[in-house]
Design an enzyme around this catalytic site. Structure first.
Site, PDB file in Angstrom:
ATOM      1  N   LYS A  69       0.823  -1.214   0.000  1.00 32.87           N
ATOM      2  CA  LYS A  69       0.000   0.000   0.000  1.00 32.87           C
ATOM      3  C   LYS A  69       0.857   1.264   0.000  1.00 32.87           C
ATOM      4  O   LYS A  69       0.486   2.261  -0.596  1.00 32.87           O
ATOM      5  CB  LYS A  69      -0.956   0.009   1.189  1.00 32.87           C
ATOM      6  CG  LYS A  69      -2.093  -0.993   1.027  1.00 32.87           C
ATOM      7  CD  LYS A  69      -3.309  -0.591   1.808  1.00 32.87           C
ATOM      8  CE  LYS A  69      -4.393  -1.651   1.791  1.00 32.87           C
ATOM      9  NZ  LYS A  69      -5.073  -1.814   0.520  1.00 32.87           N
ATOM     10  N   LYS A  71      -4.938  -8.715  -6.985  1.00 26.87           N
ATOM     11  CA  LYS A  71      -6.114  -8.955  -6.146  1.00 26.87           C
ATOM     12  C   LYS A  71      -7.219  -7.956  -6.491  1.00 26.87           C
ATOM     13  O   LYS A  71      -6.927  -6.775  -6.701  1.00 26.87           O
ATOM     14  CB  LYS A  71      -5.689  -8.774  -4.678  1.00 26.87           C
ATOM     15  CG  LYS A  71      -6.732  -9.196  -3.669  1.00 26.87           C
ATOM     16  CD  LYS A  71      -6.313  -8.835  -2.240  1.00 26.87           C
ATOM     17  CE  LYS A  71      -6.752  -7.438  -1.864  1.00 26.87           C
ATOM     18  NZ  LYS A  71      -7.138  -7.217  -0.474  1.00 26.87           N
ATOM     19  N   LYS A  87     -10.755  -2.703  -3.428  1.00 27.95           N
ATOM     20  CA  LYS A  87     -11.577  -1.492  -3.499  1.00 27.95           C
ATOM     21  C   LYS A  87     -10.810  -0.304  -4.038  1.00 27.95           C
ATOM     22  O   LYS A  87     -11.294   0.450  -4.841  1.00 27.95           O
ATOM     23  CB  LYS A  87     -12.060  -1.094  -2.101  1.00 27.95           C
ATOM     24  CG  LYS A  87     -13.075  -1.998  -1.506  1.00 27.95           C
ATOM     25  CD  LYS A  87     -13.572  -1.372  -0.198  1.00 27.95           C
ATOM     26  CE  LYS A  87     -13.726  -2.408   0.886  1.00 27.95           C
ATOM     27  NZ  LYS A  87     -12.503  -2.725   1.614  1.00 27.95           N
TER      28      LYS A  87
HETATM   29  N1  AQP Z   1      -9.923  -9.992  -3.638  1.00 26.87           N
HETATM   30  C1  AQP Z   1     -10.258 -10.588  -2.504  1.00 26.87           C
HETATM   31  N2  AQP Z   1     -10.431 -11.933  -2.462  1.00 26.87           N
HETATM   32  C2  AQP Z   1     -10.790 -12.558  -1.306  1.00 26.87           C
HETATM   33  N3  AQP Z   1     -11.011 -11.903  -0.158  1.00 26.87           N
HETATM   34  C3  AQP Z   1     -10.863 -10.564  -0.154  1.00 26.87           C
HETATM   35  N4  AQP Z   1     -11.010  -9.643   0.803  1.00 26.87           N
HETATM   36  C4  AQP Z   1     -10.759  -8.411   0.298  1.00 26.87           C
HETATM   37  N5  AQP Z   1     -10.433  -8.515  -0.996  1.00 26.87           N
HETATM   38  C5  AQP Z   1     -10.483  -9.836  -1.316  1.00 26.87           C
HETATM   39  C6  AQP Z   1     -11.388  -9.950   2.165  1.00 26.87           C
HETATM   40  O1  AQP Z   1     -12.442  -9.071   2.532  1.00 26.87           O
HETATM   41  C7  AQP Z   1     -12.320  -8.783   3.917  1.00 26.87           C
HETATM   42  C8  AQP Z   1     -12.404  -7.300   4.125  1.00 26.87           C
HETATM   43  O2  AQP Z   1     -11.288  -6.692   3.525  1.00 26.87           O
HETATM   44  P1  AQP Z   1     -11.008  -5.161   3.782  1.00 26.87           P
HETATM   45  O3  AQP Z   1     -11.984  -4.355   3.062  1.00 26.87           O
HETATM   46  O4  AQP Z   1     -10.958  -4.876   5.213  1.00 26.87           O
HETATM   47  O5  AQP Z   1      -9.557  -4.951   3.299  1.00 26.87           O
HETATM   48  P2  AQP Z   1      -8.785  -5.392   2.045  1.00 26.87           P
HETATM   49  O6  AQP Z   1      -8.460  -6.830   2.094  1.00 26.87           O
HETATM   50  O7  AQP Z   1      -7.598  -4.459   1.981  1.00 26.87           O
HETATM   51  O8  AQP Z   1      -9.829  -5.107   0.882  1.00 26.87           O
HETATM   52  P3  AQP Z   1      -9.598  -4.200  -0.320  1.00 26.87           P
HETATM   53  O9  AQP Z   1     -10.763  -4.297  -1.211  1.00 26.87           O
HETATM   54  O10 AQP Z   1      -8.260  -4.510  -0.940  1.00 26.87           O
HETATM   55  O11 AQP Z   1      -9.620  -2.753   0.332  1.00 26.87           O
HETATM   56  P4  AQP Z   1      -8.640  -1.541   0.150  1.00 26.87           P
HETATM   57  O12 AQP Z   1      -8.397  -1.421  -1.336  1.00 26.87           O
HETATM   58  O13 AQP Z   1      -9.340  -0.349   0.717  1.00 26.87           O
HETATM   59  O14 AQP Z   1      -7.410  -1.878   0.899  1.00 26.87           O
HETATM   60  C9  AQP Z   1     -11.019  -9.372   4.421  1.00 26.87           C
HETATM   61  O15 AQP Z   1     -11.296 -10.589   5.093  1.00 26.87           O
HETATM   62  C10 AQP Z   1     -10.262  -9.638   3.151  1.00 26.87           C
HETATM   63  O16 AQP Z   1      -9.382 -10.731   3.278  1.00 26.87           O
END
Ligand code: AQP
Length: 343
Positions: free
Chosen positions: A120, A203, A206
């Site tokens: 990040k 991956k 968001k």
């Molecule tokens: N691509 C993914 N595949 C499987 N699981 C996922 N999770 C997120 N993306 C995937 C799971 O969703 C839960 C919540 O995640 P989060 O929103 O707290 O954080 P993250 O993993 O950092 O999700 P993002 O979408 O990548 O958010 P940003 O971009 O804001 O950092 C977790 O259990 C995660 O494993």
């Protein structure tokens, strides 16, 4: 456990989602759907982790909206606020209070190894917030302030749960107590890592996608879903007969895994149906399945978003229960550290 939340036998789970953008298929398949299936087997706590969201700047109005939308997404997917504790992290100050103690327990060397920070922060490490760096300590506090034993997450969060174990062990050892359990990550299902529709090596995320076409959002219409699946990157070969045949075909593997997860099948079972198909035929089938699964959830999310008071009422009940659980555990931690009791 207070209120009407049923006592469960397998332990306590804690998990959260950052309200840092729109919920997507990765959040649904990698997290929310598993939580729905686990919520009655454990004492379950699910949280909108807004303190984590602001480790990267969030527009305040968007943050408020996204927090309700994540709650709506969870409720629409089947998270039952009467069967579990559904709440907003910033409504329970004990998370931030225990996180400070953990800032003083966790070692810099441990945080330096966290791959999410490296991903990040990227090349702009010096400009990253200090909150982003200590994010894993707050996550440890989220889990341990309830003495949660299991943490259902996607693959990407495994390293952070392992750090929470190290923090629990060091706290117990430094202060000569047996206060915190060592929480275990629970990573299950065929979609623990849903990848971008445009690049099978990234991956689905968001905030890190350059184009909306790379993600299926839980609020997408049937037309949006059809268009995004139609445009998804693939290769020129037909679908293989075996899972081994997907090796090196990242995009094909991702789409097969998504179909498997959405239809509660294994990738092997999906390939039994689609072996030899061209992607055009496969994509039509995947669209049907995705729309059939997500359509009713999206409709319910929209209904809930039109009535924010219903969401807020559920979150208030959750926050009250969470505060009541966290308070005595924080008190125990403060006593172990040697803080003079407040009178
Ligand atoms: N691509 C993914 N595949 C499987 N699981 C996922 N999770 C997120 N993306 C995937 C799971 O969703 C839960 C919540 O995640 P989060 O929103 O707290 O954080 P993250 O993993 O950092 O999700 P993002 O979408 O990548 O958010 P940003 O971009 O804001 O950092 C977790 O259990 C995660 O494993």
């Amino acid at each position: 456990m207070s209120g009407s939340t049923p006592r469960a036998s397998k332990g306590r789970i804690f998990s959260g989602i950052k309200p840092s953008g729109n919920l997507h298929l990765g959040n649904y398949l990698g997290a929310i759907r598993n939580w729905v299936s686990m919520q009655r087997d454990y004492d379950s706590m699910f949280c909108m982790v807004d303190l984590h969201a602001i480790t990267v700047f969030q527009d305040p109005k968007e943050l408020t909206r996204n927090t309700r939308e994540v709650a709506a997404g969870m409720m629409a997917s089947g998270i039952d606020p009467a069967a579990c504790i559904l709440f907003v992290q910033s409504h329970v100050p004990a998370h931030a209070e225990l996180a400070w103690v953990f800032n003083c327990v966790a070692r810099l060397g441990w945080l330096n190894r966290m791959t999410q920070f490296k991903d990040k922060a990227g090349k702009n490490r010096e400009a990253s917030s200090s909150g982003l760096y200590v994010y894993p300590n707050l996550m440890a506090a989220d889990i341990l302030v309830y003495k949660a034993t299991h943490v259902p997450v996607g693959e990407d969060q495994k390293q952070h749960v392992e750090l929470a174990r190290d923090i629990a062990a060091k706290f117990n050892n430094d202060y000569g107590v047996n206060l915190f359990p060592l929480p275990e990550p629970v990573i299950q299902g065929p979609a623990t890592r849903v990848m971008s529709l445009r690049d099978g090596s990234k991956k689905m995320s968001k905030s890190e996608m350059t184009s909306d076409a790379a993600l299926i959002y839980m609020t997408d219409t049937a037309d949006d879903i059809a268009q995004k699946i139609r445009k998804a990157t693939t290769d020129p070969n037909p679908l293989p007969e075996t899972v081994e045949g997907l090796t090196g075909r990242l995009e094909a593997e991702n789409l097969v895994n998504i179909m498997a997860a959405l239809s509660d099948r294994t990738p092997e079972q999906v390939l039994q149906e689609v072996a030899g198909w061209q992607f055009s035929q496969f994509k039509s089938r995947l669209t049907e399945i995705a729309v059939a699964t997500l359509g009713p959830i999206t409709a319910e999310m929209n209904r809930l978003m039109a009535d924010p008071a219903e969401i807020d009422r559920a979150l208030k009940v959750g926050a009250d229960k969470a505060r009541a659980l966290a308070a005595p555990i924080l008190k125990e931690a403060y006593a172990a550290v040697g803080f003079l009791p407040a009178i």
